[in-house]
Design a protein around this motif. Structure first.
Motif, mmCIF file in Angstrom:
data_model
loop_
_atom_site.group_PDB
_atom_site.id
_atom_site.type_symbol
_atom_site.label_atom_id
_atom_site.label_comp_id
_atom_site.label_asym_id
_atom_site.label_seq_id
_atom_site.Cartn_x
_atom_site.Cartn_y
_atom_site.Cartn_z
ATOM 1 N N THR A 26 0.511 -8.577 -4.978
ATOM 2 C CA THR A 26 1.189 -9.465 -6.117
ATOM 3 C C THR A 26 2.068 -8.610 -6.822
ATOM 4 O O THR A 26 2.062 -7.558 -6.782
ATOM 5 C CB THR A 26 -0.063 -9.972 -7.126
ATOM 6 O OG1 THR A 26 -0.448 -8.945 -7.676
ATOM 7 C CG2 THR A 26 -0.978 -10.820 -6.309
ATOM 8 N N ASN A 27 3.057 -9.349 -7.620
ATOM 9 C CA ASN A 27 3.720 -8.469 -8.292
ATOM 10 C C ASN A 27 3.314 -7.569 -9.527
ATOM 11 O O ASN A 27 3.458 -6.565 -9.920
ATOM 12 C CB ASN A 27 4.608 -9.432 -9.125
ATOM 13 C CG ASN A 27 5.783 -10.232 -8.233
ATOM 14 O OD1 ASN A 27 5.285 -10.207 -7.003
ATOM 15 N ND2 ASN A 27 6.567 -10.887 -8.854
ATOM 16 N N GLU A 28 1.848 -8.339 -10.004
ATOM 17 C CA GLU A 28 1.119 -7.312 -10.730
ATOM 18 C C GLU A 28 0.435 -6.171 -10.180
ATOM 19 O O GLU A 28 0.485 -4.763 -10.742
ATOM 20 C CB GLU A 28 -0.362 -8.306 -11.408
ATOM 21 C CG GLU A 28 -0.842 -7.544 -12.366
ATOM 22 C CD GLU A 28 -0.198 -7.680 -13.802
ATOM 23 O OE1 GLU A 28 -0.400 -6.446 -14.640
ATOM 24 O OE2 GLU A 28 0.824 -8.431 -14.188
ATOM 25 N N ASN A 29 0.188 -6.133 -8.739
ATOM 26 C CA ASN A 29 -0.354 -5.212 -7.937
ATOM 27 C C ASN A 29 0.837 -4.188 -8.008
ATOM 28 O O ASN A 29 0.733 -2.987 -8.101
ATOM 29 C CB ASN A 29 -0.620 -5.541 -6.503
ATOM 30 C CG ASN A 29 -1.642 -6.315 -6.237
ATOM 31 O OD1 ASN A 29 -1.726 -7.064 -5.271
ATOM 32 N ND2 ASN A 29 -2.636 -6.283 -7.366
ATOM 33 N N ALA A 30 2.305 -4.557 -8.111
ATOM 34 C CA ALA A 30 3.324 -3.677 -7.886
ATOM 35 C C ALA A 30 3.607 -2.898 -9.131
ATOM 36 O O ALA A 30 3.671 -1.586 -9.296
ATOM 37 C CB ALA A 30 4.793 -4.480 -7.538
ATOM 38 N N LEU A 31 3.278 -3.618 -10.128
ATOM 39 C CA LEU A 31 3.477 -2.889 -11.439
ATOM 40 C C LEU A 31 2.451 -1.759 -11.738
ATOM 41 O O LEU A 31 2.894 -0.774 -12.096
ATOM 42 C CB LEU A 31 3.198 -4.010 -12.503
ATOM 43 C CG LEU A 31 3.464 -3.383 -14.088
ATOM 44 C CD1 LEU A 31 4.769 -2.717 -14.355
ATOM 45 C CD2 LEU A 31 3.001 -4.531 -14.983
ATOM 46 N N GLU A 32 1.249 -2.151 -11.280
ATOM 47 C CA GLU A 32 0.015 -1.142 -11.393
ATOM 48 C C GLU A 32 0.539 0.118 -10.629
ATOM 49 O O GLU A 32 0.104 1.082 -10.878
ATOM 50 C CB GLU A 32 -1.404 -1.904 -11.000
ATOM 51 C CG GLU A 32 -2.344 -1.006 -11.348
ATOM 52 C CD GLU A 32 -3.643 -1.512 -11.216
ATOM 53 O OE1 GLU A 32 -4.772 -0.831 -10.961
ATOM 54 O OE2 GLU A 32 -3.729 -2.809 -11.162
ATOM 55 N N ILE A 33 0.796 -0.108 -9.340
ATOM 56 C CA ILE A 33 1.184 0.835 -8.543
ATOM 57 C C ILE A 33 2.192 1.886 -8.821
ATOM 58 O O ILE A 33 2.428 2.982 -8.795
ATOM 59 C CB ILE A 33 1.360 0.499 -6.849
ATOM 60 C CG1 ILE A 33 -0.185 0.099 -6.266
ATOM 61 C CG2 ILE A 33 2.023 1.334 -6.114
ATOM 62 C CD1 ILE A 33 0.164 -0.952 -5.252
ATOM 63 N N GLY A 34 3.469 0.973 -9.162
ATOM 64 C CA GLY A 34 4.875 1.775 -9.640
ATOM 65 C C GLY A 34 4.384 2.873 -10.977
ATOM 66 O O GLY A 34 4.781 3.867 -10.951
ATOM 67 N N GLN A 57 12.861 -9.151 -2.619
ATOM 68 C CA GLN A 57 13.122 -9.016 -4.350
ATOM 69 C C GLN A 57 12.399 -7.640 -4.790
ATOM 70 O O GLN A 57 11.305 -7.210 -4.459
ATOM 71 C CB GLN A 57 12.518 -10.249 -4.718
ATOM 72 C CG GLN A 57 12.521 -10.372 -6.266
ATOM 73 C CD GLN A 57 11.658 -11.363 -7.000
ATOM 74 O OE1 GLN A 57 10.645 -11.935 -6.590
ATOM 75 N NE2 GLN A 57 12.068 -11.755 -8.200
ATOM 76 N N THR A 58 13.273 -7.110 -5.584
ATOM 77 C CA THR A 58 12.931 -6.130 -6.193
ATOM 78 C C THR A 58 11.911 -6.468 -7.336
ATOM 79 O O THR A 58 12.281 -7.044 -8.414
ATOM 80 C CB THR A 58 14.029 -4.791 -6.985
ATOM 81 O OG1 THR A 58 14.841 -4.628 -5.764
ATOM 82 C CG2 THR A 58 13.349 -3.897 -7.851
ATOM 83 N N ILE A 59 10.605 -5.969 -7.366
ATOM 84 C CA ILE A 59 9.711 -6.491 -8.268
ATOM 85 C C ILE A 59 9.417 -5.256 -9.224
ATOM 86 O O ILE A 59 8.604 -5.332 -10.178
ATOM 87 C CB ILE A 59 8.509 -7.210 -7.728
ATOM 88 C CG1 ILE A 59 7.793 -6.304 -6.715
ATOM 89 C CG2 ILE A 59 8.744 -8.564 -7.163
ATOM 90 C CD1 ILE A 59 6.479 -6.914 -6.129
ATOM 91 N N PHE A 60 9.699 -4.094 -9.024
ATOM 92 C CA PHE A 60 9.520 -2.906 -9.952
ATOM 93 C C PHE A 60 10.368 -2.030 -9.702
ATOM 94 O O PHE A 60 10.712 -1.426 -8.106
ATOM 95 C CB PHE A 60 8.108 -2.245 -9.420
ATOM 96 C CG PHE A 60 7.662 -1.061 -10.369
ATOM 97 C CD1 PHE A 60 7.085 -1.183 -11.507
ATOM 98 C CD2 PHE A 60 8.162 0.285 -10.173
ATOM 99 C CE1 PHE A 60 7.012 -0.179 -12.413
ATOM 100 C CE2 PHE A 60 7.863 1.188 -10.726
ATOM 101 C CZ PHE A 60 7.141 1.151 -12.268
ATOM 102 N N HIS A 61 10.998 -1.273 -10.489
ATOM 103 C CA HIS A 61 12.198 -0.230 -10.226
ATOM 104 C C HIS A 61 12.056 0.700 -11.688
ATOM 105 O O HIS A 61 12.200 -0.105 -12.753
ATOM 106 C CB HIS A 61 13.585 -0.793 -10.236
ATOM 107 C CG HIS A 61 14.494 0.277 -9.914
ATOM 108 N ND1 HIS A 61 14.824 0.832 -8.572
ATOM 109 C CD2 HIS A 61 15.260 1.043 -10.632
ATOM 110 C CE1 HIS A 61 15.629 1.617 -8.744
ATOM 111 N NE2 HIS A 61 15.991 1.936 -10.225
ATOM 112 N N TYR A 62 11.886 1.813 -11.670
ATOM 113 C CA TYR A 62 12.011 2.606 -12.544
ATOM 114 C C TYR A 62 12.710 4.075 -12.106
ATOM 115 O O TYR A 62 12.250 4.555 -11.388
ATOM 116 C CB TYR A 62 10.746 2.847 -13.291
ATOM 117 C CG TYR A 62 10.563 3.838 -14.621
ATOM 118 C CD1 TYR A 62 11.114 3.386 -15.570
ATOM 119 C CD2 TYR A 62 10.175 5.154 -14.437
ATOM 120 C CE1 TYR A 62 11.028 4.120 -16.681
ATOM 121 C CE2 TYR A 62 10.112 5.802 -15.642
ATOM 122 C CZ TYR A 62 10.720 5.331 -16.900
ATOM 123 O OH TYR A 62 10.556 6.158 -17.910
ATOM 124 N N ALA A 63 13.553 4.886 -13.044
ATOM 125 C CA ALA A 63 14.168 5.817 -12.877
ATOM 126 C C ALA A 63 13.814 6.774 -13.979
ATOM 127 O O ALA A 63 14.289 6.253 -15.174
ATOM 128 C CB ALA A 63 15.699 5.730 -12.702
#
Length: 162
Positions: A26-34, A57-63
């Motif tokens: 899920t997108n929530e999983n992506a947030l947690e992993i990211g 779709q990019t669901i998590f991105h952080y620089a």
């Protein structure tokens, strides 16, 4: 690196790809992993850019501070390798090293679109297959790869997810 060393690394990565599977993603999983990858990078005081792509779709991105726009280009190019081959970018690099061939010539791809460097790993859902990719850029390729593996192991082996 000699052939035996390359094969051992490839076997290790292949096992990671086979065992780091999601029941669903899920997108929530992506947030947690990211966020876990961000925290891991902070602990070693190294700036990285992280991207998680799901179904195009990019669901998590952080620089992180200290990264450059160039990292986004590396992310796109490393991700393209995973999306094309359904193997981690590090595995594909080692595979082509072992074969002693040019990835770009063999697969007829442009180095402007594909980067054969570690740091992109497939998101593989049981019964579905590869639906996306987690990519880290900013460190040596093996370190980028290991940040992802560490995050996936922590996430997938959390007893509350069973």
């Amino acid at each position: 690196m000699d052939h035996i060393n390359i094969q051992q690394k490839m076997e290790k990565i292949k096992k990671q790809e086979e065992h780091l599977l999601f029941k669903r993603f899920t997108n929530e999983n992506a947030l947690e992993i990211g966020l876990y990858i961000v925290e891991s990078a902070k602990k070693i005081n190294k700036p990285v850019a992280i991207n998680i792509l799901k179904n195009g779709q990019t669901i998590f991105h952080y620089a992180m501070d200290g990264t450059a726009p160039d990292q986004d280009e590396w992310i796109k190019r490393k991700s393209n390798v995973v999306l094309r081959h359904h193997h981690s970018s590090y595995y594909m690099r080692l595979y082509n090293e072992l074969k002693n061939r040019s990835y770009f010539e063999f697969y007829s791809v442009s180095p402007y679109e594909f980067a054969l460097h570690g740091g992109a790993f497939p998101i593989n859902v049981e019964g579905t297959g590869v639906i996306g990719v987690i990519t880290v850029s900013g460190l040596a390729q093996e370190e980028d790869h290991e940040l992802i593996i560490e995050a996936l192991m922590k996430f997938l082996h959390n007893p509350s997810r069973q």
